[in-house]
Write a protein that holds these residues in place. Structure first.
Motif, PDB file in Angstrom:
ATOM      1  N   ARG A 113     -58.155 -73.798 -32.958  1.00  0.00           N
ATOM      2  CA  ARG A 113     -59.398 -73.021 -32.873  1.00  0.00           C
ATOM      3  C   ARG A 113     -60.209 -73.503 -31.672  1.00  0.00           C
ATOM      4  O   ARG A 113     -60.201 -74.681 -31.333  1.00  0.00           O
ATOM      5  CB  ARG A 113     -60.207 -73.184 -34.166  1.00  0.00           C
ATOM      6  N   THR A 127     -59.827 -68.354 -33.773  1.00  0.00           N
ATOM      7  CA  THR A 127     -58.591 -69.054 -34.096  1.00  0.00           C
ATOM      8  C   THR A 127     -57.462 -68.408 -33.313  1.00  0.00           C
ATOM      9  O   THR A 127     -56.895 -67.392 -33.716  1.00  0.00           O
ATOM     10  CB  THR A 127     -58.315 -68.987 -35.606  1.00  0.00           C
ATOM     11  N   LYS A 158     -62.423 -66.157 -37.487  1.00  0.00           N
ATOM     12  CA  LYS A 158     -63.390 -66.062 -36.396  1.00  0.00           C
ATOM     13  C   LYS A 158     -64.801 -66.021 -36.958  1.00  0.00           C
ATOM     14  O   LYS A 158     -65.010 -65.816 -38.165  1.00  0.00           O
ATOM     15  CB  LYS A 158     -63.132 -64.820 -35.547  1.00  0.00           C
TER      16      LYS A 158
END
Length: 377
Positions: free
Chosen positions: A175, A227, A208
């Motif tokens: 991420r 991500t 997200k």
């Protein structure tokens, strides 16, 4: 102690260590790669916890100075759906245990508390090596060296001291975040400022999210989490702010305009930051004359604990050295026996937090966690 302590890194952890040592009359020198205290912006808001960050500042004798920095109302939390609907709204009633301050201002009170010359600026470490009998040599980028009998790596994720103790290196978490800033939000960006509210905003979807803090002067500091593999971000030209902004915004197509405005209306170019972590449970065997603190010891994905843990590590190490001035190894052993489980616990909880933030059940799992926390006496 007759041994000066050599600290690499003038972040919050290294400075807290230096300050606690100074309180106990133990000399220390901090070497920092940055050219000056103002060479780089020092990040955004920090919530300083009553169970680690604040005790560290108490040990440093700086609680009053810390309290003068607190931004009232910033512990408020809002969770919005992607259409802008408010799903959870927790005001700041002044009783929370995590008051918010600006990182740069907190760092400054630590710097101001140290004797002149304690921090040596512009000293970037290029390598370190063991000399035997607990002594280590630090080589700087300018070719100069220093030899020390007590070396502390407070130099963050890519620590140059860590290889003396461990072969572990940080790995990408999967991420990344993209940072944006909206200045004078209440006047210039009223819709976005209203969405953020008085403290922190979370607008989340699986993989997200848009998170934002209201900083001093109604600055809205946003962290856009995605991500994606690093190659995905490499395909975006962040040297072209307009193109990069447009590409990141595509990932939030259909979201409320007051939320996407936190990306599209940024007063600065978007800044990409990949998130890395050391293996959970990272530890090392005792090596005479050297240890680590903060991210150098237990780097984890952002979970609200990093700065607090670094300061707590620094305070605990400083107090251990003061308690055992005639036996450095006893002090380091005592400190490390506590730092290993502390770092493991925080990293484990951080992994669980990221599942609440970006997992399949977001944002409802996060809301449930906040409600449970409110109901816990």
């Amino acid at each position: 102690m007759t041994t000066d302590v050599t600290i690499i890194g003038a972040g919050l952890g290294g400075l807290t260590l230096a300050r606690v040592l100074h309180v106990h009359g133990i000399p220390a020198t901090v070497y920092e790669a940055e050219a000056s205290p103002t060479a780089r912006a020092q990040g955004g808001m920090l919530d300083i916890h009553d169970y680690n960050g604040q005790p560290a500042l108490e040990a440093a004798g700086l609680l009053d100075e810390f309290r003068s920095l607190i931004l009232e109302g910033r512990q408020a939390i809002r969770i919005l759906d992607r259409d802008g609907t408010v799903l959870f709204d927790q005001p700041d009633d002044g009783t929370g245990g995590r008051p918010e301050v600006q990182r740069g201002e907190l760092r400054q009170i630590l710097l101001d508390s140290l004797p002149a010359g304690t921090v040596r600026w512009g000293r970037k470490v290029s390598s370190t090596r063991a000399l035997g009998e607990g002594r280590h040599e630090v080589t700087f980028a300018d070719g100069s060296t220093v030899v020390t009998s007590l070396l502390v790596g407070a130099d963050g994720a890519w620590s140059r001291v860590r290889p003396l103790l461990s072969t572990a290196t940080p790995e990408y978490t999967g991420r990344s975040i993209v940072e944006t800033y909206l200045f004078d939000g209440d006047v210039r960006h009223p819709a976005a400022a209203k969405a953020v509210g008085g403290g922190s905003l979370f607008a989340l979807a699986p993989g997200k999210g848009i998170q934002a803090h209201r900083e001093r002067g109604s600055t809205l500091h946003t962290y856009v989490a995605l991500t994606e593999p690093q190659d995905w971000f490499a395909a975006i030209d962040f040297t072209d702010p307009c193109a990069a902004t447009a590409r990141i915004t595509q990932e939030f197509d259909g979201w409320a305009p007051e939320l996407t405005a936190l990306i599209t209306d940024s007063d600065t170019g978007p800044v990409l930051r990949h998130l890395y972590a050391l293996p959970i449970g990272h530890r090392w065997d005792r090596v005479p004359g050297v240890t680590l603190l903060g991210d150098a010891a237990h780097l984890a994905a952002p979970n609200g604990e990093g700065a607090n843990l670094a300061m707590y590590d620094g305070a605990e190490l400083g107090q251990a050295l003061a308690a055992h001035p005639d036996d450095i190894e006893v002090a380091l052993t005592e400190y490390e026996q506590a730092v290993f489980p502390r770092g493991t616990e925080a990293a484990t909880e951080g992994t669980q937090l990221h599942e609440l933030l970006f997992g399949d059940d977001t944002p409802h799992g996060l809301i449930s966690a906040f409600i449970d926390d409110e109901q816990t006496p």
